[in-house]
Scaffold this motif. Structure first.
Motif, mmCIF file in Angstrom:
data_model
loop_
_atom_site.group_PDB
_atom_site.id
_atom_site.type_symbol
_atom_site.label_atom_id
_atom_site.label_comp_id
_atom_site.label_asym_id
_atom_site.label_seq_id
_atom_site.Cartn_x
_atom_site.Cartn_y
_atom_site.Cartn_z
ATOM 1 N N GLY A 52 2.418 26.396 4.419
ATOM 2 C CA GLY A 52 1.831 27.159 5.502
ATOM 3 C C GLY A 52 0.623 27.991 5.109
ATOM 4 N N GLU A 53 0.331 28.116 3.812
ATOM 5 C CA GLU A 53 -0.830 28.898 3.388
ATOM 6 C C GLU A 53 -2.113 28.096 3.605
ATOM 7 N N TRP A 54 -3.209 28.830 3.792
ATOM 8 C CA TRP A 54 -4.517 28.216 4.028
ATOM 9 C C TRP A 54 -5.285 28.155 2.726
ATOM 10 N N VAL A 55 -5.849 26.983 2.424
ATOM 11 C CA VAL A 55 -6.556 26.761 1.169
ATOM 12 C C VAL A 55 -7.852 26.006 1.422
ATOM 13 N N THR A 56 -8.708 26.000 0.410
ATOM 14 C CA THR A 56 -9.916 25.191 0.415
ATOM 15 C C THR A 56 -10.158 24.707 -1.011
ATOM 16 N N VAL A 57 -11.025 23.713 -1.182
ATOM 17 C CA VAL A 57 -11.294 23.139 -2.499
ATOM 18 C C VAL A 57 -12.280 24.029 -3.251
ATOM 19 N N LYS A 58 -11.997 24.311 -4.519
ATOM 20 C CA LYS A 58 -12.876 25.131 -5.360
ATOM 21 C C LYS A 58 -14.215 24.431 -5.577
ATOM 22 N N LEU A 80 -19.139 23.741 -1.335
ATOM 23 C CA LEU A 80 -19.633 24.606 -0.268
ATOM 24 C C LEU A 80 -19.133 24.146 1.093
ATOM 25 N N ILE A 81 -19.085 22.852 1.280
ATOM 26 C CA ILE A 81 -18.643 22.311 2.566
ATOM 27 C C ILE A 81 -17.315 21.604 2.346
ATOM 28 N N SER A 82 -16.244 22.349 2.444
ATOM 29 C CA SER A 82 -14.916 21.750 2.354
ATOM 30 C C SER A 82 -14.086 22.297 3.509
ATOM 31 N N PRO A 83 -13.213 21.483 4.055
ATOM 32 C CA PRO A 83 -12.434 21.944 5.205
ATOM 33 C C PRO A 83 -11.404 22.985 4.817
ATOM 34 N N THR A 84 -11.052 23.817 5.778
ATOM 35 C CA THR A 84 -9.939 24.733 5.600
ATOM 36 C C THR A 84 -8.677 23.942 5.875
ATOM 37 N N MET A 85 -7.792 23.910 4.894
ATOM 38 C CA MET A 85 -6.602 23.067 4.985
ATOM 39 C C MET A 85 -5.356 23.930 4.955
ATOM 40 N N GLN A 86 -4.276 23.369 5.463
ATOM 41 C CA GLN A 86 -2.987 24.046 5.419
ATOM 42 C C GLN A 86 -2.073 23.281 4.474
ATOM 43 N N VAL A 87 -1.390 24.027 3.600
ATOM 44 C CA VAL A 87 -0.462 23.422 2.647
ATOM 45 C C VAL A 87 0.788 22.982 3.399
ATOM 46 N N ILE A 88 1.200 21.735 3.191
ATOM 47 C CA ILE A 88 2.428 21.235 3.807
ATOM 48 C C ILE A 88 3.591 21.377 2.835
ATOM 49 N N LYS A 114 -10.263 17.025 11.799
ATOM 50 C CA LYS A 114 -11.701 16.889 11.985
ATOM 51 C C LYS A 114 -11.931 15.953 13.165
ATOM 52 N N ASN A 115 -12.620 16.439 14.157
ATOM 53 C CA ASN A 115 -12.907 15.678 15.380
ATOM 54 C C ASN A 115 -11.634 15.156 16.028
ATOM 55 N N GLY A 116 -10.595 15.959 16.022
ATOM 56 C CA GLY A 116 -9.333 15.588 16.651
ATOM 57 C C GLY A 116 -8.492 14.623 15.839
ATOM 58 N N GLU A 117 -8.932 14.286 14.646
ATOM 59 C CA GLU A 117 -8.201 13.341 13.789
ATOM 60 C C GLU A 117 -7.508 14.098 12.661
ATOM 61 N N ARG A 118 -6.245 13.802 12.446
ATOM 62 C CA ARG A 118 -5.473 14.461 11.397
ATOM 63 C C ARG A 118 -5.714 13.776 10.065
ATOM 64 N N ASN A 119 -6.010 14.574 9.044
ATOM 65 C CA ASN A 119 -6.254 14.059 7.702
ATOM 66 C C ASN A 119 -5.246 14.672 6.736
ATOM 67 N N LEU A 120 -4.697 13.847 5.867
ATOM 68 C CA LEU A 120 -3.769 14.284 4.826
ATOM 69 C C LEU A 120 -4.322 13.856 3.476
ATOM 70 N N LYS A 121 -4.164 14.723 2.487
ATOM 71 C CA LYS A 121 -4.590 14.364 1.139
ATOM 72 C C LYS A 121 -3.774 15.168 0.146
ATOM 73 N N VAL A 122 -3.572 14.615 -1.041
ATOM 74 C CA VAL A 122 -2.837 15.273 -2.119
ATOM 75 C C VAL A 122 -3.854 15.828 -3.112
ATOM 76 N N PHE A 123 -3.694 17.108 -3.468
ATOM 77 C CA PHE A 123 -4.575 17.789 -4.407
ATOM 78 C C PHE A 123 -3.754 18.415 -5.518
ATOM 79 N N LEU A 141 -7.531 24.029 -5.918
ATOM 80 C CA LEU A 141 -7.544 24.736 -4.647
ATOM 81 C C LEU A 141 -7.591 26.240 -4.845
ATOM 82 N N ILE A 142 -8.167 26.923 -3.859
ATOM 83 C CA ILE A 142 -8.127 28.381 -3.823
ATOM 84 C C ILE A 142 -7.602 28.818 -2.469
#
Length: 86
Positions: A8-14, A17-25, A50-59, A64-65
């Motif tokens: 549930g925490e909000w993170v972004t990629v270290k 400059l242009i990285s999405p704000t993501m939520q930890v699942i 992004k544009n109504g499309e759900r994106n998932l990725k493992v980091f 992350l910060i």
């Protein structure tokens, strides 16, 4: 390695400059291809929209910060209410 984030925490990629704000699942297990051991405490599954499309990725958690404040998954548009005196 200790876990740095909670679900549930909000993170972004270290460093980006242009990285999405993501939520930890959740934390996900990942098998090391060289040594063959399974790491349960280092890889996170994150979601963003992004544009109504759900994106998932493992980091990896070290990439992350944590974002201060809340993120927004959906854009909301607020309109000014129309006032009438009659």
């Amino acid at each position: 390695m200790p876990r740095k984030f909670k679900s549930g925490e909000w993170v972004t990629v270290k460093g980006q400059l242009i990285s999405p704000t993501m939520q930890v699942i959740k934390y996900v297990p990942k098998k090391d291809s060289i040594f063959g051991f399974v790491d349960n405490d280092s890889y996170l599954e994150c979601v963003w929209y992004k544009n109504g499309e759900r994106n998932l990725k493992v980091f990896h958690q070290n990439r992350l910060i944590k974002k201060i404040g809340t993120g927004r998954l959906f854009k909301t548009f607020k309109t000014n209410p129309k006032l009438s005196l009659t």
